[in-house]
Scaffold this active site. Structure first.
Site: not given
Length: 372
Positions: A46-47, A372
């Site tokens: 998710k995300h 990141h």
């Protein structure tokens, strides 16, 4: 990729940018897990971070109950995904599924009853057509097939890591195979299960937004704490999720009598509230009747503490060093006995001393896994 054909095909739906980010990151995770452990692996994303990841081990009777697993014999890849999604069913609502192996009928049938945005796998059997159910977008369920032989290109110095998810393949497992550096009062060694759990935690962290900490037990994540600026906040967040996973197996929770035809997400939400400090939100008069056939007794703070105290055999991994012993102290409260972290803090001696105090095994990998 800047040239040539992409190693994937869209078999159904119209995946968007975030869908592809989830698909490609999750595929790298499960591919690395299988290479590292030799076992089928699955992830629930998710995300652009994993809500859960797991290896294809058999389900216990309790796991079948709390994960809504179908009856009968299940394939290893189906077990892997059911466990991955079961790690945190609330966060997995509307997930992207990733499988290391061909999607079969068992997996497709389970997915058909869940809310999911899409799936990536190296293939699909005749029993698992491109659209298991299409419940997510009214028949436009996203299905992606990827060539398992595809090798990611080397990272581009001009690009960002987030824009090149296929370049994320690493050899993390080599760091855990070097786990000869362990500390404990009795010089305990890692079992094979503990090593697999370390591998699972570290590979999961490689594809989780930093800072991140991951709790693992018996070949599945049970708590992923992602995207926090403070390491101890990651450890607390992931530990709280691990506690919730364990509390879902408390006899009082297993004995909840739900109304007929309750939807899976509604049941998941009710359980989450029931075991929290906000339990009155589902137990108040005039409210509980919407969810339960019989009004449940409150799961008291004392009962929860006693149950959590029974948890053991948990592994915790961290994407960077533990700067203080407080991370070890918090991890212990959720049954952690094994730790995998890069090391390198100026307070390593304090962290080691804290682990020794509780007889933990701690492996320093020497590899940071920032994402990141």
């Amino acid at each position: 990729m800047e040239e040539g054909e992409l190693p994937l095909k869209v078999l159904n739906g119209k995946p968007g940018y975030i869908n592809f980010m989830d698909a490609l990151n999750s595929w790298q995770l499960v591919k690395a897990l299988k290479k590292a452990t030799g076992l089928p692996a699955a992830a629930s994303f998710k995300h652009v971070s994993p809500a859960g990841a797991a290896l294809g081990l058999p389900l216990t009777d309790v796991e079948r109950h709390i994960y809504f697993a179908p009856e009968g014999e299940l394939s290893p890849i189906a077990c892997a995904y059911i466990r991955a999604r079961g790690a945190d069913r609330l966060c997995s609502f509307g997930d992207w599924a990733a499988l290391s192996d061909v999607c079969d009928g068992d997996t497709a049938r389970f997915l058909a009853a869940e809310v999911s945005d899409g799936i990536i796998a190296p293939g699909y059997t005749d029993e698992a057509p491109g659209d298991p159910e299409g419940q997510a977008q009214g028949g436009a369920y996203n299905v992606v097939e990827i060539d398992p032989r595809a090798t990611p290109p080397p990272p581009s110095s001009a690009g960002t890591s987030s824009a090149s998810p296929l370049s994320r393949a690493t050899t993390i497992w080599t760091s855990v195979r070097r786990c000869s550096r362990t500390w404990s009062p009795r010089t305990r060694s890692c079992t094979q299960q503990a090593k697999n759990d370390m591998l699972l935690s570290l590979i999961t962290l490689k594809y989780t937004q930093s800072n991140s900490v991951c709790y693992v037990k018996n070949g599945m994540t049970i708590g992923v704490g992602a995207g926090q600026q403070s390491r101890i906040h990651c450890t607390r967040l992931a530990g709280n999720k691990a506690d919730i996973w364990w509390l879902r197996q408390h006899p009082k929770v297993l004995g909840l009598q739900f109304v007929d035809n309750i939807r899976r997400p509604d049941r998941d939400n009710a359980i989450d509230i029931y075991i929290s400090d906000e339990h009155d939100d589902v137990l108040a008069e005039g409210v509980w009747q919407n969810t339960f056939k019989v009004k449940p007794e409150v799961l008291t703070a004392e009962e929860k503490a006693a149950w959590i105290a029974q948890m053991s055999g948990v592994t915790v991994g961290s994407d960077a060093f533990f700067p203080f012993g407080d991370n070890v102290e918090r991890a212990r409260k959720s049954g952690v006995q094994y730790i995998a972290q890069p090391g390198g803090s100026i307070r390593d001696d304090q962290v080691i001393a804290t682990a020794n105090k509780y007889g933990m095994v701690m492996a320093f990998t020497g590899i940071r896994l920032f994402h990141h």
